[in-house]
Design an enzyme around this catalytic site. Structure first.
Site, PDB file in Angstrom:
ATOM      1  N   LYS A  53       0.848  -1.205   0.000  1.00  0.00           N
ATOM      2  CA  LYS A  53       0.000   0.000   0.000  1.00  0.00           C
ATOM      3  C   LYS A  53       0.874   1.243   0.000  1.00  0.00           C
ATOM      4  O   LYS A  53       0.646   2.187  -0.768  1.00  0.00           O
ATOM      5  CB  LYS A  53      -0.919   0.024   1.232  1.00  0.00           C
ATOM      6  CG  LYS A  53      -2.144  -0.844   1.097  1.00  0.00           C
ATOM      7  CD  LYS A  53      -2.894  -0.975   2.411  1.00  0.00           C
ATOM      8  CE  LYS A  53      -3.984  -2.036   2.278  1.00  0.00           C
ATOM      9  NZ  LYS A  53      -4.545  -2.445   3.567  1.00  0.00           N
ATOM     10  N   GLN A  97      -5.187  -1.055   9.675  1.00  0.00           N
ATOM     11  CA  GLN A  97      -5.125  -2.407   9.125  1.00  0.00           C
ATOM     12  C   GLN A  97      -5.785  -3.396  10.091  1.00  0.00           C
ATOM     13  O   GLN A  97      -5.464  -3.426  11.280  1.00  0.00           O
ATOM     14  CB  GLN A  97      -3.649  -2.790   8.883  1.00  0.00           C
ATOM     15  CG  GLN A  97      -3.444  -4.143   8.240  1.00  0.00           C
ATOM     16  CD  GLN A  97      -3.967  -4.217   6.813  1.00  0.00           C
ATOM     17  OE1 GLN A  97      -3.743  -3.333   6.010  1.00  0.00           O
ATOM     18  NE2 GLN A  97      -4.697  -5.286   6.513  1.00  0.00           N
ATOM     19  N   ASP A 120     -11.478   3.190   4.033  1.00  0.00           N
ATOM     20  CA  ASP A 120     -11.903   1.786   3.981  1.00  0.00           C
ATOM     21  C   ASP A 120     -13.432   1.675   3.902  1.00  0.00           C
ATOM     22  O   ASP A 120     -13.959   0.615   3.564  1.00  0.00           O
ATOM     23  CB  ASP A 120     -11.418   1.045   5.235  1.00  0.00           C
ATOM     24  CG  ASP A 120     -10.284   0.080   4.946  1.00  0.00           C
ATOM     25  OD1 ASP A 120     -10.096  -0.278   3.766  1.00  0.00           O
ATOM     26  OD2 ASP A 120      -9.601  -0.334   5.899  1.00  0.00           O
TER      27      ASP A 120
END
Ligand code: NAD
Length: 291
Positions: A53, A97, A120
């Site tokens: 990422k 995460q 997200d």
């Protein structure tokens, strides 16, 4: 007949190139999108994701901020970091995460992220906005699947779609997005009766189960478009949730694993960061990156 292979890797590369062009245009206005990724603990798969990422964020010209915390970090320390990132104007997107260590309340942590920076799309506000058809931040993996489906099929209205899996990360938002495009959607899960028969009705079959080669070729309607979200590590390497060999002669089109949905997820994370940056600066949403 052999199914067409849906090349998510190539599609994602094209998407990232487009995002890089938009980032250049923002730079001319003195704006640089920034994405902060927070990793708590040492989960090896998460470390790999966070590294790629970070690399791709920089490649498209955005600023990447990485925060690594030990897995013994108290929850209030993580919440304090999120509060700082929420207030930081250089940060347009925040990603924590998952999974988090067991002592942390995942929902509380996610809901502490400022909704407009929640790239997200897991914050309850964004979940609610998506469910009610309003402008939201949309979860990256289902957004990537939707882009591939639209690219392949055009209009999804009236198509029969079956989504296997009801997770908050993939299954449920995938169903919402398909519904938004006027597909007729059924969500299947671990308690669904006669799953093979249900799948055989699907023009669009999305598998997000987490079981290696679970969906067999004879569950697939001839000509159907099959999106395989699964990433399963086996002795033979990475495989999807669909038994690719038996699906290939039946499906009309199918995503491979690897090289299908996987690369779309990070590309859509960058797309969401770009969208969040545009919104934070009072600009219109970049074309084609939001549902
Ligand atoms: P999850 O474990 O949260 O959910 C799995 C779902 O599958 C559950 O809703 C469950 O009801 C359903 N299920 C389990 N057994 C079943 C059965 N026998 N029959 C029917 N349904 C069954 O998983 P998730 O987070 O939604 O992820 C699903 C898969 O997608 C995993 O392999 C994961 O690694 C992968 N994934 C890939 C990406 C990507 O970028 N490609 C992103 C997220 C998840």
């Amino acid at each position: 007949m052999t199914a067409a292979i849906i090349d998510g890797k190539a599609f994602a590369a094209g998407l990232r190139a487009r995002i890089a062009t938009e980032v250049e245009a923002l730079a001319r206005r003195g704006i640089k999108p920034g994405l902060a990724v927070v990793l708590v603990g040492e989960d090896p798969a998460s470390q790999v994701y966070v590294r790629s990422k970070g690399r791709m964020t920089v490649e498209v010209g955005m600023a990447s901020f990485e925060h690594r915390l030990p897995d013994t970090t108290p929850e209030d320390e993580l919440l304090a970091l999120i509060a700082r990132l929420n207030a930081d104007p250089a940060v347009n997107g925040i990603l924590v995460q998952l999974p988090l260590p067991r002592h942390m309340d995942e929902a509380a942590v996610i809901n502490a992220i400022a909704p407009e920076k929640d790239v997200d799309g897991f914050h309850i506000l964004n979940v609610g906005l998506l469910a009610t058809g309003q402008k939201a931040m949309v979860p990256c993996t289902p957004l990537g699947c939707l882009m591939l489906l639209r690219d392949r099929l055009g209009d999804l209205a009236g198509k029969r779609a079956v989504v296997i899996g009801r997770s908050n990360i993939v299954g449920k938002p995938m169903a919402q997005l398909l519904l938004r495009d006027s597909a007729t959607v059924t969500v299947a899960h671990s308690r669904t009766a006669d799953l093979p028969a249900l799948c055989r009705e699907a023009d669009i079959l999305v598998a997000a189960v987490g079981r290696a080669e679970f969906v067999k070729g004879d569950w697939i309607k001839p000509g159907a478009t099959v999106i395989d979200v699964g990433i399963n590590r086996t002795e033979a390497g990475l495989v999807g949730d669909v038994d690719f060999a038996s699906a290939l002669p039946v499906a009309g089109a199918i995503t491979p694993v690897p090289g299908g949905v996987g690369p779309m997820t990070i590309a859509c994370l960058l797309a969401n960061t770009l969208t969040a940056t545009a919104r934070a600066n009072g600009l219109t949403d970049p074309e084609g990156l939001t549902p």
